[in-house]
Design a protein around this motif. Structure first.
Motif, short mmCIF file in Angstrom:
data_model
loop_
_atom_site.label_atom_id
_atom_site.label_comp_id
_atom_site.label_asym_id
_atom_site.label_seq_id
_atom_site.Cartn_x
_atom_site.Cartn_y
_atom_site.Cartn_z
N ARG A 47 9.42 5.07 -1.76
CA ARG A 47 9.02 3.70 -2.08
C ARG A 47 9.37 3.34 -3.52
O ARG A 47 9.30 2.17 -3.91
CB ARG A 47 7.52 3.54 -1.83
N LEU A 103 -0.21 1.22 -7.39
CA LEU A 103 -0.18 1.02 -5.94
C LEU A 103 -1.55 1.38 -5.38
O LEU A 103 -2.12 2.42 -5.74
CB LEU A 103 0.89 1.92 -5.31
N VAL A 105 -3.50 2.53 -2.05
CA VAL A 105 -3.22 3.16 -0.76
C VAL A 105 -4.49 3.11 0.08
O VAL A 105 -5.54 3.58 -0.35
CB VAL A 105 -2.75 4.62 -0.94
N PRO A 109 -4.17 -1.49 5.68
CA PRO A 109 -3.51 -2.34 4.68
C PRO A 109 -3.61 -3.83 4.96
O PRO A 109 -3.73 -4.62 4.04
CB PRO A 109 -2.05 -1.85 4.71
N THR A 123 -0.50 -0.69 0.16
CA THR A 123 0.24 -0.09 1.27
C THR A 123 -0.69 0.81 2.08
O THR A 123 -1.76 1.21 1.61
CB THR A 123 1.44 0.72 0.76
N SER A 127 2.14 4.37 6.59
CA SER A 127 3.51 3.93 6.31
C SER A 127 4.19 4.86 5.31
O SER A 127 5.39 5.12 5.40
CB SER A 127 3.52 2.49 5.79
N LEU A 128 3.42 5.40 4.38
CA LEU A 128 3.99 6.37 3.43
C LEU A 128 4.36 7.67 4.15
O LEU A 128 5.40 8.27 3.86
CB LEU A 128 2.99 6.67 2.31
#
Length: 471
Positions: A47, A103, A105, A109, A123, A127-128
């Motif tokens: 990312r 960011l 997490v 989200p 995020t 997704s990570l």
């Protein structure tokens, strides 16, 4: 046995199917946990999140949270856990801005982005993981380890972000010490308070890195605590003083004796601790510190010789009792300050940490904490609390200012309130302290933070509002 270095990745290599984390029906093995942590780390790189950036999270403590925590430690990020309610309060934006979060997490989200106005992108951890899974592992230069940062509990006002120092070396795990009852051959650690706080999260994360499973108890009751300890043959746990009171009051110890019970985060009345030792055995490890660093530790054996002490300074830390810039001799109360190790200091920060607490050192260097520091009135209130806390049947106490000082006292024996009220009056009179208005409560009745501390600010606000009401 001498301490040895261990990490979750070593446990995963030796026994990948070993249980790592269980929070109700949510479970994972060490093999699954470390694989997810590595995928999260690669996902953050994919990312474009720069090395050393601070991440915030409100993922509940459980397998997904601990995977993110390990990803931060091993892949070089700071992790700032923020309780969901606090994140959504007026303080949430300020805390993430003060911590310079790059960011956020989360496990939801869409809902988080819609409900919050954070000063950073949001995020999902899934997704990570997907991004990391699509990016094959590749050798690269070793990065400095990451770390966890915390907010203060906010007992006396708004919570404050407390930045921490990033280690200089790559992540290698933790030094496993036998007295903490954690390791590849030990039973699990029971995280009885599922909140984000150095005192509650620290022992759990240590045990996980040492090779023990972590059992997360998300709904507190002493009966469920005992049931989980027996079901999983738990070796260690952390109990904040309010939970310790509940366990002592319930009067039932786990059938499989615990090997280590950590407690800290707030002053523990000596009567409560003696009852806990009688119930659970000589396995209590008390510690004292701040959201930035643990400063002292004391074993049961040492405490029994010095009731009320929170121990001596950890290696590399020098404790000084200060009043107006002057170091005080043994027995003299003043503000507790700590000269920190270089590894615990910010780049250009002063080496001295002012704790905001009042206490004294005895002749052998054992620390006794009296209460919160502040102006002269605050220190007098701290002395009042210290005197009252030492009385039998007292389980917690807070003194707040109003038109006059008000002493809020929790007791295990509310049916004996007149006897306790007289004892408080006699103890205060014998020390030439101001006589406060005394209000008695059953144990657990006062408002508390997620980490178990009494909300002083809430009591002070209630008292101020009451004083303004017409009579």
């Amino acid at each position: 046995m001498r301490p040895y270095l261990w990490s979750p990745w070593r446990t995963a290599s030796a026994d990948p199917s070993r249980l790592a984390v269980a929070a109700g029906p949510d479970t994972c093995t060490f093999g699954e946990l470390t694989a997810r942590a590595d995928a999260l780390g690669r996902g953050l790189r994919a990312r474009g999140v720069p090395d050393g950036s601070v991440l915030s999270t409100d993922i509940p403590t459980g397998p997904r949270f601990f995977a993110l925590a390990l990803a931060a430690l091993a892949h070089g990020y700071g992790l700032f856990p923020v309780e969901a309610d606090l994140l959504r309060s007026s303080a949430g934006h300020r805390l993430t801005a003060d911590m310079r979060v790059a960011l956020h997490v989360t496990d939801d989200p869409a809902a988080t982005a819609d409900s919050l106005a954070l000063p950073c992108p949001v995020t999902g951890d899934e997704s990570l993981v997907l991004a990391g899974a699509a990016r094959p592992p590749a050798p690269g230069p070793a990065v400095a380890a990451g770390y966890l940062a915390f907010a203060t509990s906010g007992t006396t006002g708004e919570p404050q972000a407390v930045p921490r120092v990033r280690p200089r070396r790559p992540y290698r795990g933790v030094a496993v010490a036998e007295r903490y009852a954690a390791g590849p051959g030990e039973g699990p650690h029971l995280m009885a308070n599922a909140s984000y706080h150095l005192g509650t999260l620290g022992p759990a994360l240590y045990a996980l890195q040492a090779g023990s499973a972590v059992i997360v108890q998300r709904d507190w009751s002493p009966a469920l605590f005992t049931a989980l300890a027996d079901r999983h043959a738990v070796a260690s746990t952390m109990l904040s003083p309010d939970l310790l009171v509940d366990v002592v009051t319930a009067g039932r110890a786990p059938a499989v004796p615990l090997r280590a019970v950590f407690h800290g985060g707030a002053a523990c009345p000596p009567g409560v601790k003696r009852a806990a030792i009688a119930l659970l055995g000589p396995v209590l490890h008390e510690y004292y510190g701040t959201s930035r660093s643990i400063l002292t530790e004391i074993s049961t054996q040492d405490w029994l010789g010095r009731p009320g002490s929170v121990g001596r300074a950890l290696p590399g830390i020098d404790l000084v009792i200060d009043r107006d810039g002057t170091a005080l001799p043994a027995g003299e109360p003043g503000e507790i300050t700590a000269h920190l190790r270089a590894v615990d200091r910010e780049g250009g920060d002063d080496a001295v940490l002012r704790t905001g607490d009042v206490g004294f050192l005895d002749a052998e260097g054992y620390l006794f904490v009296i209460g919160r520091a502040g102006n002269g009135g605050a220190q007098t209130n701290a002395l009042l609390e210290h005197v009252v806390r030492a009385l039998p049947d007292v389980t917690d106490v807070v003194v707040v200012d109003g038109p006059g000082p008000v002493c809020h006292v929790e007791t295990r024996t509310p049916d004996r309130s007149p006897v306790l009220a007289r004892a408080i009056g006699e103890a205060i009179a014998g020390r030439s302290l101001p006589v406060p208005r005394i209000v008695l409560y059953p144990s657990g009745a006062l408002p508390r933070t997620a980490s178990g501390k009494i909300r002083r600010a809430a009591l002070a606000a209630d008292g101020a509002a009451a004083s303004r009401r017409p009579s």
